[in-house]
Design an enzyme around this catalytic site. Structure first.
Site, PDB file in Angstrom:
ATOM      1  N   HIS A  37       0.933  -1.278  -0.048  1.00 52.39           N
ATOM      2  CA  HIS A  37      -0.003   0.119   0.011  1.00 52.39           C
ATOM      3  C   HIS A  37       0.874   1.451   0.162  1.00 52.39           C
ATOM      4  O   HIS A  37       0.605   2.095   0.864  1.00 52.39           O
ATOM      5  CB  HIS A  37      -0.984   0.086   1.291  1.00 52.39           C
ATOM      6  CG  HIS A  37      -2.464   0.589   0.896  1.00 52.39           C
ATOM      7  ND1 HIS A  37      -2.693   1.447   1.577  1.00 52.39           N
ATOM      8  CD2 HIS A  37      -3.035   0.649  -0.038  1.00 52.39           C
ATOM      9  CE1 HIS A  37      -3.890   2.370   1.196  1.00 52.39           C
ATOM     10  NE2 HIS A  37      -3.966   1.422   0.144  1.00 52.39           N
TER      11      HIS A  37
ATOM     12  N   HIS B 250      -2.284   1.742  13.124  1.00 53.92           N
ATOM     13  CA  HIS B 250      -1.881   0.862  11.621  1.00 53.92           C
ATOM     14  C   HIS B 250      -2.259  -0.429  11.544  1.00 53.92           C
ATOM     15  O   HIS B 250      -3.352  -0.781  11.677  1.00 53.92           O
ATOM     16  CB  HIS B 250      -0.459   1.222  11.408  1.00 53.92           C
ATOM     17  CG  HIS B 250       0.359   0.930  10.459  1.00 53.92           C
ATOM     18  ND1 HIS B 250      -0.137   0.641   9.113  1.00 53.92           N
ATOM     19  CD2 HIS B 250       1.541   0.473   9.595  1.00 53.92           C
ATOM     20  CE1 HIS B 250       0.590   0.147   8.046  1.00 53.92           C
ATOM     21  NE2 HIS B 250       1.761   0.446   8.782  1.00 53.92           N
TER      22      HIS B 250
ATOM     23  N   MET C  83     -11.702   1.624  15.990  1.00 48.56           N
ATOM     24  CA  MET C  83     -10.788   1.039  15.193  1.00 48.56           C
ATOM     25  C   MET C  83     -11.458   0.270  13.699  1.00 48.56           C
ATOM     26  O   MET C  83     -12.459  -0.212  13.905  1.00 48.56           O
ATOM     27  CB  MET C  83     -10.207  -0.169  16.000  1.00 48.56           C
ATOM     28  CG  MET C  83      -9.501   0.215  17.311  1.00 48.56           C
ATOM     29  SD  MET C  83      -7.906   0.896  16.802  1.00 48.56           S
ATOM     30  CE  MET C  83      -7.950   2.478  17.201  1.00 48.56           C
ATOM     31  N   GLY C  84     -10.539   0.331  12.670  1.00 51.56           N
ATOM     32  CA  GLY C  84     -11.263  -0.082  11.389  1.00 51.56           C
ATOM     33  C   GLY C  84     -11.837   0.900  10.654  1.00 51.56           C
ATOM     34  O   GLY C  84     -12.227   0.340   9.491  1.00 51.56           O
ATOM     35  N   PHE C  85     -11.728   1.981  10.958  1.00 54.73           N
ATOM     36  CA  PHE C  85     -12.568   3.144  10.324  1.00 54.73           C
ATOM     37  C   PHE C  85     -11.412   4.139  10.267  1.00 54.73           C
ATOM     38  O   PHE C  85     -10.568   4.729  10.959  1.00 54.73           O
ATOM     39  CB  PHE C  85     -13.797   3.774  10.967  1.00 54.73           C
ATOM     40  CG  PHE C  85     -14.882   2.748  11.120  1.00 54.73           C
ATOM     41  CD1 PHE C  85     -15.040   1.810  12.093  1.00 54.73           C
ATOM     42  CD2 PHE C  85     -15.875   2.765  10.176  1.00 54.73           C
ATOM     43  CE1 PHE C  85     -16.183   0.874  12.087  1.00 54.73           C
ATOM     44  CE2 PHE C  85     -16.925   1.815  10.154  1.00 54.73           C
ATOM     45  CZ  PHE C  85     -17.206   0.947  11.213  1.00 54.73           C
TER      46      PHE C  85
ATOM     47  N   HIS D 209      -8.926   6.655   7.384  1.00 55.78           N
ATOM     48  CA  HIS D 209      -7.693   6.275   6.494  1.00 55.78           C
ATOM     49  C   HIS D 209      -7.037   7.637   6.314  1.00 55.78           C
ATOM     50  O   HIS D 209      -7.519   8.703   6.073  1.00 55.78           O
ATOM     51  CB  HIS D 209      -7.785   5.603   5.370  1.00 55.78           C
ATOM     52  CG  HIS D 209      -6.818   4.675   4.890  1.00 55.78           C
ATOM     53  ND1 HIS D 209      -5.607   5.456   3.798  1.00 55.78           N
ATOM     54  CD2 HIS D 209      -6.371   3.577   4.723  1.00 55.78           C
ATOM     55  CE1 HIS D 209      -4.700   4.815   3.709  1.00 55.78           C
ATOM     56  NE2 HIS D 209      -5.058   3.532   4.166  1.00 55.78           N
TER      57      HIS D 209
ATOM     58  N   ARG E  10     -10.027  -1.221  -0.946  1.00 57.57           N
ATOM     59  CA  ARG E  10      -9.901  -2.762  -0.826  1.00 57.57           C
ATOM     60  C   ARG E  10     -11.023  -3.325  -0.062  1.00 57.57           C
ATOM     61  O   ARG E  10     -11.205  -4.426   0.076  1.00 57.57           O
ATOM     62  CB  ARG E  10      -8.681  -3.217  -0.049  1.00 57.57           C
ATOM     63  CG  ARG E  10      -7.328  -2.555  -0.618  1.00 57.57           C
ATOM     64  CD  ARG E  10      -6.287  -2.571   0.266  1.00 57.57           C
ATOM     65  NE  ARG E  10      -6.303  -1.448   1.324  1.00 57.57           N
ATOM     66  CZ  ARG E  10      -5.433  -1.031   2.276  1.00 57.57           C
ATOM     67  NH1 ARG E  10      -4.453  -1.676   2.274  1.00 57.57           N
ATOM     68  NH2 ARG E  10      -5.897  -0.220   3.183  1.00 57.57           N
TER      69      ARG E  10
ATOM     70  N   ASP F 159      -8.844  -3.052   7.730  1.00 58.95           N
ATOM     71  CA  ASP F 159      -8.913  -3.798   8.757  1.00 58.95           C
ATOM     72  C   ASP F 159     -10.216  -4.324   9.523  1.00 58.95           C
ATOM     73  O   ASP F 159     -10.591  -5.447  10.042  1.00 58.95           O
ATOM     74  CB  ASP F 159      -8.369  -2.982   9.771  1.00 58.95           C
ATOM     75  CG  ASP F 159      -6.693  -2.937   9.418  1.00 58.95           C
ATOM     76  OD1 ASP F 159      -6.140  -1.773   9.461  1.00 58.95           O
ATOM     77  OD2 ASP F 159      -6.119  -4.005   9.096  1.00 58.95           O
TER      78      ASP F 159
ATOM     79  N   ARG G  28      16.436  11.875   5.407  1.00 58.90           N
ATOM     80  CA  ARG G  28      16.702  12.523   6.618  1.00 58.90           C
ATOM     81  C   ARG G  28      16.189  13.838   6.522  1.00 58.90           C
ATOM     82  O   ARG G  28      16.688  14.852   5.820  1.00 58.90           O
ATOM     83  CB  ARG G  28      18.106  12.582   6.789  1.00 58.90           C
ATOM     84  CG  ARG G  28      19.026  13.041   8.163  1.00 58.90           C
ATOM     85  CD  ARG G  28      18.604  14.508   8.340  1.00 58.90           C
ATOM     86  NE  ARG G  28      19.179  14.741   9.744  1.00 58.90           N
ATOM     87  CZ  ARG G  28      18.834  16.076  10.474  1.00 58.90           C
ATOM     88  NH1 ARG G  28      17.672  16.517  10.199  1.00 58.90           N
ATOM     89  NH2 ARG G  28      19.383  16.239  11.532  1.00 58.90           N
TER      90      ARG G  28
END
Ligand code: SDX
Length: 370
Positions: A187, A222, A257-259, A261, A270, A312, A356
């Site tokens: 990704h 993540h 969680m899972g929501f 991006h 996806r 996820d 850097r």
């Protein structure tokens, strides 16, 4: 330098080219070396996709069978890897076990510091074969089950499931697992992949870059989100309680969680493919209650915050239905993403540019000792 030059979290900052994949939030699409990921999930195996990511082209039948033979030759863990894992507490997080085991594999490799494309390709396919063995070994030891040795007559996904559960499940399960491996593979410059590129940019070795990437992927913002999704479902319990749970969670300023991006703002390209795979598992395991809970939370979240699911969200319940421990979910992400990470490691090496960035100092002005 001024504040306006700071881009926290590198949000929206383009730092380099990549030919490995294209994430396009405008068209909500994802291409692996030019191919739409949905087409790859429908027509290819994960082995073929791994080959594509590393070589830039899909394999012909001869190249695929050679590739599979090499991957299968790496499915057995060295004794010292098993000893190190056995010495870790059963309560150790599987991502910590996996990070440690990959370190040992790197330490075992006399070519670890040789970074020619051929050497790195060999290390990459070795990790492709070995990571499932580590993940399966760790889940079985936690469950105090006898270790299952690999089968050379099985493809990547069927063997992964066999080593984990001691039997090959129905084809619909193998297919859903293979789809999840394809969707998780790559990704662009996500946090763990960029971590791998930063480590590689110093001319450090591939194993060090992969271990660093595993550390980055563990975080719940993540890769750790697929594990966290199941914890959310366990908290909610049933579909009828989803809205009330969400109102409380949002009032507490919790990230759901899972929501959401960082790149996709109109939904993760996806998700439809992984949701279709989840639906086949719901039918196979007659898991209607889980499906209703999934739908209830999604509709509440999208109506309350208009924030859409990411990969996820469907993959967590899918892995749950397949029988994996929740703690094993993110290691499954590693097993897949190691292909994308290593493709980027080889690309970063070729670009030969130390990463850097700069910082704007906001500490005490210059001062001196008395
Ligand atoms: C992956 O980058 C990749 O490509 C990653 C990945 C890959 O394949 O490698 O796609 C895999 O990591 C998917 C993401 C998995 N993480 C989660 O599901 C954790 C929950 N998601 C959030 O933490 C969040 O959506 C992020 C971290 C994923 C993205 O956050 P951003 O883009 O930095 O957005 P933000 O945190 O600045 O949020 C913007 C607003 C904020 O509200 P305000 O403070 O402005 O009022 O949206 C809110 C956020 O609070 N928000 C959420 C939310 N996501 C964003 N609020 C509640 N729950 C969420 N999930």
């Amino acid at each position: 330098m001024t504040d306006s030059q700071i881009h926290k979290g590198l949000a929206g900052v383009v730092v380099d080219y990549t030919a490995v994949s294209k994430v396009n939030p405008e068209t909500n699409s994802l291409l692996y070396r030019g191919y739409p990921v949905q087409e790859l999930a429908a027509k290819c195996s994960f082995e073929e996709v791994a080959y594509l990511l590393w070589h830039g082209e899909l394999p012909d039948s001869g190249q695929l069978s050679d590739f599979q033979a090499v991957e299968r030759s790496y499915r057995t863990l060295d004794d010292n890897v098993k000893r190190v894992v056995d010495d870790l507490p059963l309560t150790a997080h599987p991502m910590d076990v996996l990070r440690t085991a990959v370190s040992v594999i790197g330490a075992n490799d006399g070519q670890a510091d040789v970074s020619t494309p051929e050497a790195n390709l060999a290390k990459s396919i070795a990790l492709l074969g070995k990571i499932p063995a580590i993940v399966a070994y760790d889940q079985r030891r936690r469950r105090r089950q006898p270790i299952v040795e690999p089968r050379d007559d099985l493809g990547y996904s069927a063997n992964f499931l066999y080593m984990t559960f001691g039997e090959v499940p129905a084809q619909v399960v193998v297919d859903a697992f293979d789809v999840s491996m394809i969707l998780y593979a790559e990704h662009s410059f996500n946090a763990s992949t960029f971590t791998a590129r930063v480590v590689t940019s110093t001319l450090s070795d591939l194993y060090s870059a992969v271990v660093a990437a595993i550390g980055a992927l563990k975080g719940p913002l993540h890769g750790g989100a697929n594990e966290a999704v199941m914890h959310v479902f366990d908290e909610i319990g049933e579909a009828a309680k989803a809205e009330e749970w969400l109102n409380t969670a949002l009032a507490e300023k919790r990230k759901i969680m899972g929501f959401g991006h960082r790149v996709y703002k109109n939904g993760d390209s996806r998700v439809p493919t992984m949701k279709a795979a989840l639906d086949t598992l719901v039918a196979e395991y007659e898991a209607q209650d889980l499906a209703e809970l999934y739908d209830a939370l999604e509709s509440s979240m999208t109506s309350r915050k208009s924030i859409l699911p990411n990969l996820d969200y469907p993959s967590g319940p899918a892995y749950h239905l397949m029988g994996f421990d929740t703690l094993t979910f993110t290691p499954l992400f590693v097993a897949s993403r190691v292909t994308g990470w290593t493709a980027h490691i080889m690309e970063q090496l070729a670009s030969n540019a130390l990463i850097r960035p700069l910082s704007l100092y906001n500490g005490p002005e210059e001062r001196h000792l008395p």
